[in-house]
Motif scaffolding. Structure first.
Motif, PDB file in Angstrom:
ATOM      1  N   GLY A   1       0.847  -1.187   0.000  1.00  0.00           N
ATOM      2  CA  GLY A   1       0.000   0.000   0.000  1.00  0.00           C
ATOM      3  C   GLY A   1       0.880   1.234   0.000  1.00  0.00           C
TER       4      GLY A   1
ATOM      5  N   THR B   1      -3.436  -2.872  -0.966  1.00  0.00           N
ATOM      6  CA  THR B   1      -4.230  -2.534   0.214  1.00  0.00           C
ATOM      7  C   THR B   1      -4.043  -1.078   0.589  1.00  0.00           C
TER       8      THR B   1
ATOM      9  N   ALA C   1      -3.705   1.525   4.214  1.00  0.00           N
ATOM     10  CA  ALA C   1      -3.564   1.590   5.660  1.00  0.00           C
ATOM     11  C   ALA C   1      -4.723   2.364   6.276  1.00  0.00           C
TER      12      ALA C   1
ATOM     13  N   VAL D   1      -5.621  -3.607   5.569  1.00  0.00           N
ATOM     14  CA  VAL D   1      -4.368  -4.342   5.597  1.00  0.00           C
ATOM     15  C   VAL D   1      -4.579  -5.733   6.187  1.00  0.00           C
TER      16      VAL D   1
ATOM     17  N   VAL E   1       1.189   0.780   6.370  1.00  0.00           N
ATOM     18  CA  VAL E   1       0.831  -0.614   6.087  1.00  0.00           C
ATOM     19  C   VAL E   1       1.555  -1.525   7.071  1.00  0.00           C
TER      20      VAL E   1
END
Length: 452
Positions: A361, A384, A386, A414, A439
């Motif tokens: 991420g 992803t 955070a 995450v 992340v």
């Protein structure tokens, strides 16, 4: 409206029973935190920091300090240097940012984190008077660190800048040594688009008649910036690459290092990652300068400091193994300069594992194309975001990554990305978690819980 409410009710807040958790909640709501919200929390300039420092009695003037800036490597250099000086029997304060799990990680003395109760008491004691200055979270925590080091009567404090250098709130100190680890493209909206502009901002920590050490120059234009600044400030200037402090470097199985130095012979180092060779060279050069300042740093202290840099200082998120089956490594490298080393490290690791799985991420204020172009194309990706406002939405990140030939699934949390990667993995796979400090911050507690 929130600011008005807090100011109106501030005395009632501080007469109530304050726990550490309530104190953190209050600070995050009352002061803008760059590591959470990004641009809206960035407050360049030193006027507020000087006012806060005056308010708490200018504590940083009572001990020596070493100031460290740079795009990458600040944390590793700071922790390693702090550990060596601690092994040399100095009482050493260490201030770094951001934290991964707990705010207390940012402020340490000889490796031990600041007590949570000290943070609570600091806020109770000072915030009603500090509040009218409307400090940022980082400005307030910097003042906290300076006062704590005074309270602990440290011999020397190692102070890492937050962002840049010239206008960073830590730049109110007058150190005995200024260190700039390296320069690469990052935070361009604040520091400038070119390497020379970024170097100019970092060079702002070079003070009048204070020795300055440059870890890695990188280009002629960057070198000129440092030379010009040092001349203007009458500061002795050193380049680590020219100080001949490192004879050889060998990365061992598991990613750890064996260095050879003319001054210390063999040094075993517990800091993994390809980037640690440059960091070691910078630290060894800093030790040579400090010894010329009459710091007493025995050879055995240097060796022990290298051996235990991670375990003794709590350094987190630098090519850190957080799980063994499957092998899971995290790293907070978040810009193109860091990924120059991370991509090479991942290529080496991929040769030893069936499948490389990347939980990745980024923050929404980063230029991600240069990072994406360096990520391995044959990995399985779990994109992803955070749990901070600065996070780049996972779907958007996945779309940008696809343009670089990187494909995978997007996850809004995450936790979900990590669990999916673990579920998909075979024992001989490898999982990498990173791309953003935040992340890693979301992922690390999951593995701490797994070990319970």
């Amino acid at each position: 409206m929130i600011r008005f409410f807090l100011e109106k009710n501030i005395m009632s807040i501080f007469t109530a029973h304050m726990t550490y958790e309530k104190t953190l909640d209050f600070l995050y709501s009352a002061t803008p935190a760059f590591h959470k919200v990004g641009t809206t929390a960035y407050k360049p300039g030193l006027s507020r920091s000087i006012a806060l420092d005056n308010l708490i009695g200018n504590p940083h003037r009572d001990y020596k300090s070493i100031h460290i800036a740079g795009t990458n490597g600040k944390g590793s250099v700071s922790h390693l240097l702090a550990n060596i000086l601690s092994e040399a029997r100095y009482k050493v304060g260490l201030y770094t940012s951001p934290h991964v799990v707990d705010l207390c990680e940012r402020i340490r003395v000889n490796g031990k984190m600041i007590p949570r109760q000290y943070i609570v008491d600091f806020v109770k004691r000072h915030y009603p008077a500090i509040n009218p200055f409307h400090p940022s979270f980082f400005e307030l925590v910097t003042s906290l660190a300076f006062e704590f080091f005074h309270y602990k009567k440290v011999d020397v404090a190692i102070i890492e800048t937050g962002l840049g250098g010239r206008l960073d709130c830590t730049n109110i100190i007058t150190p005995i040594l200024s260190i700039i680890t390296n320069i690469s493209i990052d935070h361009t909206q604040y520091l400038g688009e070119s390497l020379s502009q970024i170097a100019f901002e970092k060079a702002g920590i070079i003070k009048d008649n204070v020795p300055a050490l440059i870890g890695e120059v990188g280009s002629r234009e960057v070198r000129h910036v440092f030379v010009d600044r040092a001349k203007a400030m009458h500061a002795p200037l050193f380049f680590a690459e020219e100080m001949h402090t490192l004879s050889s470097a060998e990365q061992l199985d598991g990613g750890l290092w064996r260095f050879r130095s003319p001054d210390y012979e063999v040094l075993e180092n517990d800091m993994p990652g390809l980037f640690q060779e440059k960091n070691a060279q910078t630290v060894l050069s800093a030790l040579k300068i400090l010894r010329n300042m009459r710091f007493k740093i025995p050879v055995k202290a240097v060796r022990k400091g290298f051996e235990t840099a991670v375990s003794a200082t709590g350094l987190t998120g630098r090519w850190q193994t957080i799980h063994r089956n499957p092998l899971t490594v995290c790293d907070i490298g978040h810009n193109a300069g860091a990924w120059k080393y991370l991509s090479a490290q991942l290529r080496k690791c991929a040769q030893k594992h069936s499948t490389l799985r990347m939980v990745i991420g980024m923050s929404n204020d980063k230029k991600i194309d240069d990072v994406l172009s360096q990520m391995p194309s044959d990995a399985v990706y779990y994109f992803t975001q955070a749990s901070v406002e600065r996070a780049l939405p996972a779907e958007h990140f996945a779309g940008e990554a696809e343009r670089h030939g990187l494909r995978g699934e997007a996850f809004e949390r995450v936790e979900h990305a990590v669990l999916a990667a673990l579920k998909d993995s075979q024992p001989d796979d490898m999982i990498f978690i990173g791309g953003s400090t935040f992340v890693v911050a979301d992922a690390v507690p999951m593995f701490m819980n797994l070990r319970k």
